[in-house]
Scaffold this active site. Structure first.
Site, PDB file in Angstrom:
ATOM      1  N   TRP A 199       0.699  -1.432  -0.030  1.00  0.00           N
ATOM      2  CA  TRP A 199       0.176   0.064   0.047  1.00  0.00           C
ATOM      3  C   TRP A 199       0.910   1.031  -0.003  1.00  0.00           C
ATOM      4  O   TRP A 199       0.412   2.265  -0.875  1.00  0.00           O
ATOM      5  CB  TRP A 199      -0.869  -0.041   1.053  1.00  0.00           C
ATOM      6  CG  TRP A 199      -1.953  -1.272   1.276  1.00  0.00           C
ATOM      7  CD1 TRP A 199      -2.204  -2.186   2.060  1.00  0.00           C
ATOM      8  CD2 TRP A 199      -2.818  -1.416   0.010  1.00  0.00           C
ATOM      9  NE1 TRP A 199      -2.744  -3.183   1.734  1.00  0.00           N
ATOM     10  CE2 TRP A 199      -3.407  -2.737   0.389  1.00  0.00           C
ATOM     11  CE3 TRP A 199      -3.469  -0.771  -1.113  1.00  0.00           C
ATOM     12  CZ2 TRP A 199      -4.494  -3.312  -0.310  1.00  0.00           C
ATOM     13  CZ3 TRP A 199      -4.100  -1.256  -1.788  1.00  0.00           C
ATOM     14  CH2 TRP A 199      -4.978  -2.675  -1.436  1.00  0.00           C
ATOM     15  N   LYS A 233     -11.644  -1.769   6.933  1.00  0.00           N
ATOM     16  CA  LYS A 233     -10.600  -2.430   7.878  1.00  0.00           C
ATOM     17  C   LYS A 233     -11.168  -2.532   9.422  1.00  0.00           C
ATOM     18  O   LYS A 233     -10.918  -3.360  10.023  1.00  0.00           O
ATOM     19  CB  LYS A 233      -9.165  -2.100   7.636  1.00  0.00           C
ATOM     20  CG  LYS A 233      -8.558  -2.209   6.356  1.00  0.00           C
ATOM     21  CD  LYS A 233      -8.290  -3.516   5.675  1.00  0.00           C
ATOM     22  CE  LYS A 233      -8.158  -3.404   4.286  1.00  0.00           C
ATOM     23  NZ  LYS A 233      -7.361  -2.541   3.580  1.00  0.00           N
ATOM     24  N   ASP A 266      -1.778   6.974   5.852  1.00  0.00           N
ATOM     25  CA  ASP A 266      -2.510   6.066   5.598  1.00  0.00           C
ATOM     26  C   ASP A 266      -2.966   5.057   6.778  1.00  0.00           C
ATOM     27  O   ASP A 266      -2.063   4.230   7.306  1.00  0.00           O
ATOM     28  CB  ASP A 266      -2.164   5.219   4.452  1.00  0.00           C
ATOM     29  CG  ASP A 266      -3.057   4.237   4.017  1.00  0.00           C
ATOM     30  OD1 ASP A 266      -4.287   3.990   4.910  1.00  0.00           O
ATOM     31  OD2 ASP A 266      -2.899   3.480   3.131  1.00  0.00           O
TER      32      ASP A 266
HETATM   33  C1  LIG Z   1      -6.738  -2.049   2.268  1.00  0.00           C
HETATM   34  C2  LIG Z   1      -5.868  -0.973   2.296  1.00  0.00           C
HETATM   35  C3  LIG Z   1      -5.876   0.146   1.288  1.00  0.00           C
HETATM   36  C4  LIG Z   1      -6.733   0.032   0.136  1.00  0.00           C
HETATM   37  O1  LIG Z   1      -7.896   0.447   0.346  1.00  0.00           O
HETATM   38  P1  LIG Z   1      -9.115   0.718  -0.527  1.00  0.00           P
HETATM   39  O2  LIG Z   1     -10.234   1.423   0.361  1.00  0.00           O
HETATM   40  O3  LIG Z   1      -9.445  -0.711  -1.133  1.00  0.00           O
HETATM   41  O4  LIG Z   1      -8.788   1.485  -1.628  1.00  0.00           O
HETATM   42  C5  LIG Z   1      -4.899   1.153   1.355  1.00  0.00           C
HETATM   43  N1  LIG Z   1      -4.096   1.164   2.457  1.00  0.00           N
HETATM   44  C6  LIG Z   1      -4.120   0.031   3.724  1.00  0.00           C
HETATM   45  C7  LIG Z   1      -3.043   0.212   4.440  1.00  0.00           C
HETATM   46  C8  LIG Z   1      -4.865  -0.819   3.394  1.00  0.00           C
HETATM   47  O5  LIG Z   1      -4.891  -1.783   4.338  1.00  0.00           O
END
Ligand SMILES: *Cc1c(COP(=O)(O)O)cnc(C)c1O
Length: 357
Positions: free
Chosen positions: A102, A193, A169
């Site tokens: 990511w 998540k 993020d």
């Molecule tokens: C799952 C995830 C993403 C991607 O998320 P989407 O909502 O599917 O775009 C980005 N960063 C992290 C750390 C993730 O676990």
């Protein structure tokens, strides 16, 4: 219905009572005899949902004044693009810590905007650790980190001290532990998540951090658009926001982030202790950097894979197959996963060692 222990990495387990409330609201919301998903997002009933979701984020994370809380669409993956659009100056540069898939994707999006400096990377060891002791260029427009690396099972235990704006993020560890929001200029996280169903992305934005790039930002990608529109510039993902609100309310009712942080620590200790002491398994992440959310491990003897898989499936365990980039197993222990589920996995691991060790 027998109990399933849901270790899915995302979309992930949500509290049963939240699922029940959400399904009721799909049929009859607030006794309106209308569904939550068939009323105007500008109705007072939905505006109350949005206000409450934002207020819960503010309260649970102790968000200081001067920050806006947004629920947008596009996933964290669109966030990768929003970051340089909103924070990288024309002719500027940005710094990224590369700690996994990511993080690499976030970094890649910034490359079209200017100079991107990878200040540190753990790619040399298949991202099994969090880099430490790196230089943060003070002339970069921001530093970007990924606080929890969902795929590789690593997590920043200390947030880097940064003299430049820090952007994170936090998709896979937001609301799992206390954070000092004032350290960040911007935090973003996909809901699926640890907060709710897929469909919305939370942004926590320091208002004074915007408007410095000199860029022409497309309307929908300009965070200022959504601050001004109070997350309702266009139709928001009402269901996802509603269920996120319910999950945050569940968290608050049970004791908030400090309460869940303690439980998450207990769950992680229980599983890592077994991984470390059971001769059949090896943890893949560097010990000091291990994630309390996603625990990655492999079998010592790959040829016993079918036997182990049969055993955990028989115990009602679901979702522990590792990501294809790491292999092995990944047990995701998000907020709503009860410690009993971790105990069920640990019991299977012990039984496996007795049978095949
Ligand atoms: C799952 C995830 C993403 C991607 O998320 P989407 O909502 O599917 O775009 C980005 N960063 C992290 C750390 C993730 O676990």
């Amino acid at each position: 219905m027998s109990k399933v222990h849901n270790f899915s990495a995302g979309p992930c387990i949500l509290p049963q009572e939240v699922l029940k409330q959400a399904s009721d609201a799909v049929i009859n919301f607030n006794n309106l005899n209308l569904s939550l998903i068939e009323i105007s997002h500008r109705s007072k009933d939905f505006i109350a949902v949005m206000d409450k979701a934002q207020a819960l984020v503010k309260e649970l994370l102790n968000v200081p004044d001067g920050y806006s809380i947004l629920f947008l669409q596009g996933g964290a993956s669109l966030g990768f693009l929003e970051v340089p659009y909103n924070y990288m100056k024309i002719g500027g540069k940005a710094a990224y810590v590369n700690t996994g898939v990511w993080a690499s994707k976030a970094l890649k999006e910034a490359k079209g905007f200017g100079e991107v400096i990878e200040v540190a990377s753990s790619k040399d060891k298949n991202f099994n650790y969090i880099p430490k002791n790196y230089q943060i260029p003070i002339d970069a427009d921001y530093l970007h980190i990924t606080t929890n690396n969902t795929i590789f099972g690593t997590q920043f235990k200390n947030i880097p001290i940064s003299r430049i704006p820090l952007i994170a993020d936090m998709s896979s560890d937001i609301f799992s532990k206390q954070v000092n929001v004032s350290q960040f200029d911007m935090i973003y996280a996909g809901a699926q998540k640890n907060m709710g169903p897929a469909g919305t992305t939370l942004y926590i934005v320091k208002d004074s951090s915007l408007g410095k790039t000199g860029r022409n930002i497309p309307t929908m990608l300009d965070l200022a658009t959504h601050i001004k529109g109070e997350s309702m510039f266009n139709t928001p993902p009402v269901f996802s926001i509603y269920v996120s609100m319910l999950t945050l309310q569940w968290l608050k009712d049970n004791g908030g982030v400090s309460w869940i942080e303690g439980i998450n620590q207990q769950k992680a200790d229980l599983l890592y202790n077994e991984i470390d002491n059971n001769p059949m398994f090896v943890g893949t992440a560097n010990k000091v950097d291990r994630s309390n959310m996603n625990s990655t491990f492999i079998l010592n003897n790959e040829s016993l894979k079918d036997e182990f898989d049969k055993m955990w499936k028989a115990a009602g365990i679901s979702g522990i197959v590792g990501h294809r980039d790491v292999g092995g197993y990944r047990a995701s222990m998000y907020n709503a996963l009860p410690i009993e589920s971790v105990q069920a996995l640990v019991d299977v691991m012990k039984e496996f060692a007795v049978k095949f060790g």
